[in-house]
Enzyme design. Structure first.
Site, PDB file in Angstrom:
ATOM      1  N   LYS A  68       0.865  -1.186   0.000  1.00  0.00           N
ATOM      2  CA  LYS A  68       0.000   0.000   0.000  1.00  0.00           C
ATOM      3  C   LYS A  68       0.889   1.220   0.000  1.00  0.00           C
ATOM      4  O   LYS A  68       2.016   1.177   0.489  1.00  0.00           O
ATOM      5  CB  LYS A  68      -0.894   0.006   1.257  1.00  0.00           C
ATOM      6  N   GLY A  74     -21.063   6.623   1.712  1.00  0.00           N
ATOM      7  CA  GLY A  74     -20.065   6.898   0.666  1.00  0.00           C
ATOM      8  C   GLY A  74     -20.707   6.821  -0.703  1.00  0.00           C
ATOM      9  O   GLY A  74     -21.438   5.860  -1.000  1.00  0.00           O
ATOM     10  N   GLY A 132     -18.745   7.762  -3.576  1.00  0.00           N
ATOM     11  CA  GLY A 132     -17.645   7.891  -4.538  1.00  0.00           C
ATOM     12  C   GLY A 132     -17.796   6.759  -5.547  1.00  0.00           C
ATOM     13  O   GLY A 132     -18.878   6.172  -5.676  1.00  0.00           O
TER      14      GLY A 132
HETATM   15  N1  GLU Z   1      -7.058  -0.054  -3.690  1.00  0.00           N
HETATM   16  C1  GLU Z   1      -7.745  -1.277  -3.964  1.00  0.00           C
HETATM   17  C2  GLU Z   1      -7.795  -2.138  -2.729  1.00  0.00           C
HETATM   18  O1  GLU Z   1      -7.622  -1.676  -1.623  1.00  0.00           O
HETATM   19  C3  GLU Z   1      -7.171  -1.995  -5.184  1.00  0.00           C
HETATM   20  C4  GLU Z   1      -5.758  -2.421  -5.067  1.00  0.00           C
HETATM   21  C5  GLU Z   1      -5.174  -3.007  -6.358  1.00  0.00           C
HETATM   22  O2  GLU Z   1      -5.881  -3.173  -7.324  1.00  0.00           O
HETATM   23  O3  GLU Z   1      -3.978  -3.278  -6.329  1.00  0.00           O
HETATM   24  O4  GLU Z   1      -8.088  -3.294  -2.808  1.00  0.00           O
END
Ligand code: GLU
Length: 415
Positions: free
Chosen positions: A105, A217, A219
């Protein structure tokens, strides 16, 4: 001393699973200590000609099952410990959906709403030019997360390719289709959540047309789940954006709300509807509650007031561990984030496969493959729940932990 994962909720859930699976301390360390975490500080020239220094993070948690994978968020409250927690959850998410990825992340401390398009582009590019040596299709693959979108991914890809001198669309996912993005990636998180919810409801003999839903939410994820569920006959009784919530116990007209949102105005400016706060929306009497915004919104303070039968966690980490215990005692069932919102990373995986094979699939093919992947993972969770007589969250942790440790054992990291 190695750095510990300080995520209390992950640790408390892991503790329960550790005793169930009889894990030793080395195994717990392998699961809870991130393999690499970076803090970057980098300059961006703002429109007024002044230079501002921003702080960004990337945590590559565990790569035993494959290159690390996870989004990059832009938010004023991005904090290194939370990024670590989210990278840990990505490791589990990729394992429970059987993807050949580890977890990561990233984030930048910034309020993107206060930046011009030019500033946003320079910020996105600078993050990549600072971090690019640690990223790549076979190393660590970012994607969108809170407040980042296909345009941001396009700038990031361009910056990466400019620096490496090669076309490498698989270094990032969630791109626009024209730059190698996958069909349906933008609705994939919500579609995945829908497939999982549908399977769980079938199992509990709940019927869509008798099911009321409240969504926090509006979005990309909140809006699309509202549309998908209302198209399938569910009654959406409340939705909210970052300013306010609106509700109608007879059911809201989701398509009208989507049209209204195109005007970029908040629900606070919408006339002729009943208003409710973002907090109170979580306490409405409904069958399914969907937190689809930020984390830590259901806490020990409001969990006792939740009246939903089922919670579908489309946000990452919306329920704190204390709240999880309170809801468990109240028999409120939770479909955990690491499965409920995994549709996004599943289609990211399909995007990466298409990028690395240079062969692109149509909408139906991607949708069918997503359905198969989500239904398989949901059934696998159901079997674990029965075997261990445990909650869905515990079942998913058990599966993910077993898969990651098995990969580590095969690599010789554990004996
Ligand atoms: N941000 C999204 C998640 O938390 C997608 C992450 C991704 O596709 O790598 O799952």
């Amino acid at each position: 001393m190695a750095e510990k994962n300080v995520c209390t909720s992950c640790n408390s859930m892991l503790d329960k699973v550790a005793s169930l699976l009889n894990l030793n301390q080395t195994e717990i360390d392998v699961l809870t200590i991130p393999s690499r975490s970076f803090t970057f500080s980098f300059p961006v020239i703002m429109d007024d000609g002044k230079t501002k220094i921003f702080t960004g993070y990337r945590v590559q948690f565990n790569s035993a099952r494959g290159p690390t994978k996870g989004g990059i968020r832009f938010h004023p409250k991005v904090d290194p410990e939370e990024v670590k927690t989210l990278a840990f959850l990505m490791t589990l998410k990729c394992a429970v959906t059987n993807l050949p990825f580890g977890g990561a992340k990233g984030g930048i401390i910034v309020d993107p709403k206060k930046l011009s398009a030019g500033e946003l582009e320079r910020l996105s590019r600078r993050y990549i030019s600072t971090a690019y040596k640690f990223l790549g299709p076979e190393t660590d693959i970012p994607a969108p997360d809170v407040n980042t979108n296909p345009q941001v991914m396009a700038w990031m890809l361009d910056e990466y390719e400019r620096l490496t001198g090669k076309h490498q669309p698989g270094m990032i996912t969630g791109k626009p289709v024209e730059l190698g993005g996958s069909a349906i990636r933008e609705i994939s998180t919500s579609m995945g959540g829908y497939f999982t919810l549908r399977e769980i409801m079938k199992d509990r003999k709940m019927k869509p047309e008798q099911t009321t839903v409240a969504i926090q939410g509006f979005g990309n994820v909140g809006l699309n789940i509202a549309k998908i569920l209302s198209d399938h006959g569910y009654k959406i009784i409340a939705v909210s954006d970052s300013k306010t919530g609106i509700y109608d116990l007879k059911g809201l007209d989701v398509r009208n709300l989507m049209d209204y949102k195109k005007s970029k105005k908040g629900f606070d400016k919408l006339k002729g509807v009943k208003k409710i706060t973002n907090q109170k929306i979580l306490e409405l009497k409904c069958d399914v509650l969907i937190p689809a915004a930020l984390g830590d919104v259901i806490t020990k303070n409001n969990a006792k007031n939740v009246k939903a039968k089922l919670i579908l966690e489309l946000a990452n980490h919306p329920v704190t561990p204390e709240a999880d215990d309170i809801l468990g005692k109240k028999k409120v069932e939770i479909i955990p984030d690491i499965l409920a919102n995994a549709g996004g990373v599943v289609v990211s995986y399909f995007e990466w496969v298409q990028n690395t094979s240079n062969y692109y699939w149509g909408r139906k093919e991607v949708l069918d493959k997503l359905e198969t992947q989500m239904v398989t993972a949901t059934k696998e969770m159901g079997r674990t729940c029965k075997n261990f007589k445990c909650s869905m969250r515990q079942a998913l942790y058990i599966q993910a932990v077993n898969k990651v440790l098995y990969a580590e054992r095969l690599r010789g990291v554990l004996k």
